[in-house]
Design an enzyme around this catalytic site. Sequence first.
Site, PDB file in Angstrom:
ATOM      1  N   ASP A   1     -52.856 -31.605  27.423  1.00  0.00           N
ATOM      2  CA  ASP A   1     -53.603 -30.397  27.806  1.00  0.00           C
ATOM      3  C   ASP A   1     -54.826 -30.176  26.932  1.00  0.00           C
ATOM      4  O   ASP A   1     -55.724 -29.406  27.281  1.00  0.00           O
ATOM      5  CB  ASP A   1     -52.714 -29.157  27.793  1.00  0.00           C
ATOM      6  CG  ASP A   1     -52.092 -28.875  26.429  1.00  0.00           C
ATOM      7  OD1 ASP A   1     -52.827 -28.781  25.434  1.00  0.00           O
ATOM      8  OD2 ASP A   1     -50.853 -28.745  26.361  1.00  0.00           O
TER       9      ASP A   1
ATOM     10  N   GLU B   1     -52.369 -40.322  24.856  1.00  0.00           N
ATOM     11  CA  GLU B   1     -51.693 -39.668  25.975  1.00  0.00           C
ATOM     12  C   GLU B   1     -51.435 -40.711  27.061  1.00  0.00           C
ATOM     13  O   GLU B   1     -52.350 -41.428  27.458  1.00  0.00           O
ATOM     14  CB  GLU B   1     -52.554 -38.527  26.515  1.00  0.00           C
ATOM     15  CG  GLU B   1     -52.149 -37.984  27.874  1.00  0.00           C
ATOM     16  CD  GLU B   1     -50.751 -37.384  27.904  1.00  0.00           C
ATOM     17  OE1 GLU B   1     -49.963 -37.774  28.786  1.00  0.00           O
ATOM     18  OE2 GLU B   1     -50.459 -36.528  27.045  1.00  0.00           O
TER      19      GLU B   1
ATOM     20  N   ALA C   1     -47.585 -44.153  23.720  1.00  0.00           N
ATOM     21  CA  ALA C   1     -47.651 -43.837  22.290  1.00  0.00           C
ATOM     22  C   ALA C   1     -46.763 -44.750  21.467  1.00  0.00           C
ATOM     23  O   ALA C   1     -47.091 -45.079  20.324  1.00  0.00           O
ATOM     24  CB  ALA C   1     -47.273 -42.381  22.056  1.00  0.00           C
TER      25      ALA C   1
ATOM     26  N   ASP D   1     -47.005 -34.058  19.720  1.00  0.00           N
ATOM     27  CA  ASP D   1     -47.127 -33.016  20.741  1.00  0.00           C
ATOM     28  C   ASP D   1     -46.506 -33.556  22.028  1.00  0.00           C
ATOM     29  O   ASP D   1     -47.201 -33.933  22.970  1.00  0.00           O
ATOM     30  CB  ASP D   1     -48.600 -32.658  20.951  1.00  0.00           C
ATOM     31  CG  ASP D   1     -48.788 -31.476  21.889  1.00  0.00           C
ATOM     32  OD1 ASP D   1     -47.801 -30.750  22.138  1.00  0.00           O
ATOM     33  OD2 ASP D   1     -49.912 -31.287  22.383  1.00  0.00           O
TER      34      ASP D   1
END
EC number: 2.5.1.16
Length: 295
Positions: A94, A114, A145, A165
Amino acid sequence: MTKISEVSRNWWHEETEGIAFTHALDMKLLHSEQSPFQKIEIYEHSVFGRVLTLDDLVQASHADEFMYHEMAVHVPLLGRKREQASVLIVGGGDGGILREVLRHKFVTRVVMVEIDQRVVELSKEYLAINGDYNDPRAELVIGDAADYMRNARLAGDKFDLIILDLSEPVGPSSSVFTRGFCEDFSACITDDGVVLDSDSIFVGKDRAYFLQELCGDKDQNLVSIMQREKLLPHVAGYRSIVQLYPAAEFGFFLYSKDGHDYSNPVEALTGRHYNEDLHRAAFALPTWWRENLGF
């Protein structure tokens, strides 16, 4: 006046597997698609604004995203004096973590990894809470990742702060909730660096539960892995609230080699949620945290 029972409702439910818990939001669907990795949906809520969900789990909303993003970034970055810092964001589609990291002039490099490009694109289009991907300090990597971290370890790449995250351990995030991934990120942190992890916490009648435990296997809980395996020997925690996350009680976890105390900010910053007093107070942990979570 229209009675509430007469108003048309569009109830969306987030169900937490393993604990028989749900919360519901009355909101309008704006966009839905199945990417190669997960279901991505954007909703509009009359009070909370735009809401991003991945595989039917809330990730961010206009109303409260700053509560999470500010506390995730400013505590580890301002809890230690640095002349310059390199940051790795694992996930973060995001873009809110990137936005907060780039507020700090002493940050010289930010890599954001991401897996799902559509999360980045749709978040920019519908939420617009992201940092500047064109900032010369920023590098956006679209990829797994776990693979990135493995290759970074082999290359000897190091970061002062690694922010995990992550969504819950289902779908594309499941590959990182492993001991191997923990070994890799532990090898990619500088000697005076820190890794930040986070999760929602539920208090049951017998004990406390991490959301990671409830959504996946009990072994897919990074806090427990790090506490047990001592890959980075020092594990500390601080707490906040994020109103649209399950249970609202939210924990942040710091993994480090040197056990530095991050509870005292080295400079002032006032955000929409974060401030110096809140920074310090976040490390005052409830008794049940200490008894149930090992802090």
